[in-house]
Design a protein around this motif. Sequence first.
Motif, PDB file in Angstrom:
ATOM      1  N   ARG B  30      11.166   7.555  -6.124  1.00 24.75           N
ATOM      2  CA  ARG B  30      10.633   6.201  -6.136  1.00 24.75           C
ATOM      3  C   ARG B  30      10.374   5.637  -4.750  1.00 24.75           C
ATOM      4  NH1 ARG B  30      14.944   3.315  -9.862  1.00 24.75           N
ATOM      5  NH2 ARG B  30      13.657   1.482  -9.449  1.00 24.75           N
ATOM      6  N   SER B  31      10.796   6.374  -3.732  1.00 25.22           N
ATOM      7  CA  SER B  31      10.562   5.919  -2.359  1.00 25.22           C
ATOM      8  C   SER B  31       9.469   6.759  -1.728  1.00 25.22           C
ATOM      9  CB  SER B  31      11.857   6.070  -1.548  1.00 25.22           C
ATOM     10  OG  SER B  31      11.596   5.910  -0.171  1.00 25.22           O
ATOM     11  N   VAL B  32       8.505   6.084  -1.111  1.00 27.79           N
ATOM     12  CA  VAL B  32       7.423   6.772  -0.394  1.00 27.79           C
ATOM     13  C   VAL B  32       7.312   6.166   0.994  1.00 27.79           C
ATOM     14  CG1 VAL B  32       4.958   7.207  -0.281  1.00 27.79           C
ATOM     15  CG2 VAL B  32       6.133   7.332  -2.483  1.00 27.79           C
ATOM     16  N   TYR B  49       7.811   2.263   0.914  1.00 32.97           N
ATOM     17  CA  TYR B  49       7.772   1.524  -0.326  1.00 32.97           C
ATOM     18  C   TYR B  49       8.809   2.079  -1.292  1.00 32.97           C
ATOM     19  CZ  TYR B  49       3.486  -0.691   1.200  1.00 32.97           C
ATOM     20  OH  TYR B  49       2.570  -1.426   1.899  1.00 32.97           O
ATOM     21  N   PHE B  50       9.381   1.168  -2.035  1.00 33.35           N
ATOM     22  CA  PHE B  50      10.327   1.553  -3.086  1.00 33.35           C
ATOM     23  C   PHE B  50      10.072   0.626  -4.265  1.00 33.35           C
ATOM     24  CE2 PHE B  50      14.015   3.506  -4.821  1.00 33.35           C
ATOM     25  CZ  PHE B  50      14.644   2.522  -5.568  1.00 33.35           C
ATOM     26  N   SER B  51       9.812   1.208  -5.405  1.00 38.53           N
ATOM     27  CA  SER B  51       9.531   0.428  -6.617  1.00 38.53           C
ATOM     28  C   SER B  51       8.500  -0.656  -6.351  1.00 38.53           C
ATOM     29  CB  SER B  51      10.823  -0.199  -7.169  1.00 38.53           C
ATOM     30  OG  SER B  51      11.683   0.794  -7.645  1.00 38.53           O
ATOM     31  N   GLU B  52       7.408  -0.259  -5.749  1.00 39.36           N
ATOM     32  CA  GLU B  52       6.234  -1.087  -5.509  1.00 39.36           C
ATOM     33  C   GLU B  52       6.447  -2.171  -4.452  1.00 39.36           C
ATOM     34  OE1 GLU B  52       3.899  -2.033  -9.203  1.00 39.36           O
ATOM     35  OE2 GLU B  52       5.700  -1.271 -10.214  1.00 39.36           O
ATOM     36  N   ASN B  71       3.592   4.011 -10.962  1.00 38.20           N
ATOM     37  CA  ASN B  71       3.959   5.416 -11.159  1.00 38.20           C
ATOM     38  C   ASN B  71       4.458   6.062  -9.861  1.00 38.20           C
ATOM     39  OD1 ASN B  71       1.625   5.580  -9.690  1.00 38.20           O
ATOM     40  ND2 ASN B  71       0.524   6.917 -11.131  1.00 38.20           N
ATOM     41  N   SER B  72       4.720   5.223  -8.857  1.00 40.29           N
ATOM     42  CA  SER B  72       5.240   5.617  -7.535  1.00 40.29           C
ATOM     43  C   SER B  72       4.200   6.212  -6.609  1.00 40.29           C
ATOM     44  CB  SER B  72       6.441   6.582  -7.637  1.00 40.29           C
ATOM     45  OG  SER B  72       7.535   5.923  -8.211  1.00 40.29           O
ATOM     46  N   ARG B  73       3.012   6.478  -7.113  1.00 39.52           N
ATOM     47  CA  ARG B  73       1.954   6.932  -6.195  1.00 39.52           C
ATOM     48  C   ARG B  73       1.677   5.851  -5.169  1.00 39.52           C
ATOM     49  NH1 ARG B  73      -3.600   7.017  -5.526  1.00 39.52           N
ATOM     50  NH2 ARG B  73      -3.932   5.472  -7.177  1.00 39.52           N
ATOM     51  N   SER B  74       1.298   6.292  -3.984  1.00 43.79           N
ATOM     52  CA  SER B  74       1.087   5.319  -2.904  1.00 43.79           C
ATOM     53  C   SER B  74      -0.245   5.577  -2.221  1.00 43.79           C
ATOM     54  CB  SER B  74       2.224   5.426  -1.881  1.00 43.79           C
ATOM     55  OG  SER B  74       2.023   4.544  -0.794  1.00 43.79           O
ATOM     56  N   GLU B  75      -0.783   4.538  -1.687  1.00 45.04           N
ATOM     57  CA  GLU B  75      -1.992   4.626  -0.867  1.00 45.04           C
ATOM     58  C   GLU B  75      -1.750   3.887   0.434  1.00 45.04           C
ATOM     59  OE1 GLU B  75      -5.601   4.706  -4.215  1.00 45.04           O
ATOM     60  OE2 GLU B  75      -5.193   2.880  -3.068  1.00 45.04           O
ATOM     61  N   SER B  94      11.277  10.356  -1.443  1.00 49.41           N
ATOM     62  CA  SER B  94      12.724  10.501  -1.506  1.00 49.41           C
ATOM     63  C   SER B  94      13.235   9.839  -2.775  1.00 49.41           C
ATOM     64  CB  SER B  94      13.371   9.866  -0.280  1.00 49.41           C
ATOM     65  OG  SER B  94      14.769   9.857  -0.402  1.00 49.41           O
ATOM     66  N   ASP B  95      14.402  10.289  -3.221  1.00 52.10           N
ATOM     67  CA  ASP B  95      14.966   9.683  -4.416  1.00 52.10           C
ATOM     68  C   ASP B  95      16.092   8.697  -4.086  1.00 52.10           C
ATOM     69  OD1 ASP B  95      17.097  12.509  -5.409  1.00 52.10           O
ATOM     70  OD2 ASP B  95      16.972  11.329  -3.580  1.00 52.10           O
TER      71      ASP B  95
END
Lengths: 115, 115
Positions: B30-32, B49-52, B71-75, B94-95
């Motif tokens: 959930r972390s990007v 980012y974590f959970s948007e 969906n945890s995807r990031s841009e 990362s989780d």
Amino acid sequence: AQSVTQLDSQVPVFEEAPVELRCNYSSSVSVYLFWYVQYPNQGLQLLLKYLSGSTLVKGINGFEAEFNKSQTSFHLRKPSVHISDTAEYFCAVSDLGDQGGKLIFGQGTELSVKP
Amino acid sequence: KAGVTQTPRYLIKTRGQQVTLSCSPISGHRSVSWYQQTPGQGLQFLFEYFSETQRNKGNFPGRFSGRQFSNSRSEMNVSTLELGDSALYLCASSDHRGPGTGELFFGEGSRLTVL
């Protein structure tokens, strides 16, 4: 503010020789410490990490590192390198109080293993 | 498990244009985080980012922005591109939820060239 200094930008070494890649950090708070490896045209892969406990940390591919709090160092070692270890190695720190995901990286050490 | 996927892998833009890079994290993470890698500045943290929600931000101008979807995807987006924005942009997932104890899993990066 935290900072990481990798003392050698390039380290040439012959195959089967030992190697040490040096890393010093500066921080006013407790930190976690990491070593990552980057092969050409790839992302970074974690070699090992120090969070707490034993100051000698073993990682993948035969690498190990020793945390020295008094010298604020986290040097990476391997007793016998292979050609396949040729890559760039990054030391990194993260703040225990950080919300996560933020690493401060050193400038990298290019390890070149020669036959 | 599939690794971190970044698209596109390579792109060329001209000054003044904007660019959007995409990152799909490992399933369940959930972390990007996003990093910029250049020969001169090394690896620098952009944001996480974590959970948007953006939890952490590096020292980059406002032209650099990001977001995370449910969906945890990031841009990440860079507007009004400058020559100095040419770099390898790395995404890591990362989780972990808290301070930086978790391992970051990196994608292979998006190499941006600004002409």
